[in-house]
Motif scaffolding. Structure first.
Motif, mmCIF file in Angstrom:
data_model
loop_
_atom_site.group_PDB
_atom_site.id
_atom_site.type_symbol
_atom_site.label_atom_id
_atom_site.label_comp_id
_atom_site.label_asym_id
_atom_site.label_seq_id
_atom_site.Cartn_x
_atom_site.Cartn_y
_atom_site.Cartn_z
ATOM 1 N N GLN A 182 26.828 41.988 39.338
ATOM 2 C CA GLN A 182 25.828 42.391 40.326
ATOM 3 C C GLN A 182 24.787 41.288 40.473
ATOM 4 O O GLN A 182 24.638 40.431 39.595
ATOM 5 N N PRO A 215 33.074 46.730 46.904
ATOM 6 C CA PRO A 215 31.782 46.087 46.638
ATOM 7 C C PRO A 215 30.984 45.952 47.953
ATOM 8 O O PRO A 215 31.517 45.459 48.948
ATOM 9 N N SER A 220 26.334 46.458 45.215
ATOM 10 C CA SER A 220 26.664 45.461 44.196
ATOM 11 C C SER A 220 25.669 44.317 44.179
ATOM 12 O O SER A 220 25.534 43.617 43.169
#
Length: 211
Positions: free
Chosen positions: A123, A77, A99
């Motif tokens: 997100q 991420p 992300s």
């Protein structure tokens, strides 16, 4: 095992602010600070659960850095940190695999909300209604070697200068440029450079010129 979070930003005070936000989202996290993309890359050779990446550091400018990390660490991420407040930059970061996107004007609470979302597998992006950009998909299709050559084309280097800098033959440079033009759907260096300007975060992206 505690979460390991890499904070890559070249401003110590902002790294501290991000550290507070990380501590709020991951109370027991092991936080590693990096002042450059190279230092972040070195830190990522060990386990990491998330990378907070400033788009403007001495050795990285714009969304190219995101593309490089996304290429090399596809499951990691990545949270983009930037002073940019342009909707197109938020959308571009999302399209290129980030992300989350945290503007540097965000409050500590907003930073925490963004990081909690990423921690939980979601997100987080500022509200922005922007359509996906087909040109970014073309740029993302370039290999790392092709992107390095495209960067030097934007700087105005000749084929022989690119070959010297990258320690490859001129024939290899020419072959890469042919592939770059084909993938981007352009016919000149100028058109390729204008299209790749969409990776910049501190100026409006140029429209793709007609062939």
């Amino acid at each position: 095992m505690p979460a390991r979070i890499i904070i890559a930003d070249d401003h110590p005070l902002f790294r501290t602010a991000l550290g507070h936000a990380v501590a709020a989202a991951w109370p027991d996290a092991d936080t590693v600070e990096a002042s450059s993309a190279a230092a972040a890359r070195a830190a990522l050779q060990h386990h990491a659960d998330c990378l907070l990446l400033d788009l403007h550091m001495e050795d990285s400018q714009g969304l190219s850095a995101l593309m490089d990390f996304r290429q090399d660490f596809p499951a990691l991420p990545i949270v983009i940190i930037s002073a940019s407040e342009e909707a197109r930059v938020y959308a571009a970061a999302a399209q290129l695999g980030a992300s989350a996107f945290i503007p540097k004007s965000a409050s500590l609470q907003q930073m925490r909300e963004a990081l909690v979302a990423v921690r939980d597998g979601d997100q987080w992006f500022p509200d922005a209604e922007v359509e996906a950009d087909g040109d970014l998909a073309k740029i993302a299709s370039l290999t790392p070697a092709q992107r390095r050559i495209l960067d030097r084309m934007r700087d105005g280097l000749l084929n022989k200068q690119i070959a010297y800098e990258l320690d490859i033959s001129e024939a290899t440079v020419k072959a890469h440029i042919t592939a770059i033009f084909r993938k981007l759907g352009v016919i000149s260096r100028t058109q390729a450079a204008m299209l790749s300007a969409k990776l910049d975060v501190d100026q409006p992206a140029a429209n793709t010129p007609s062939a």
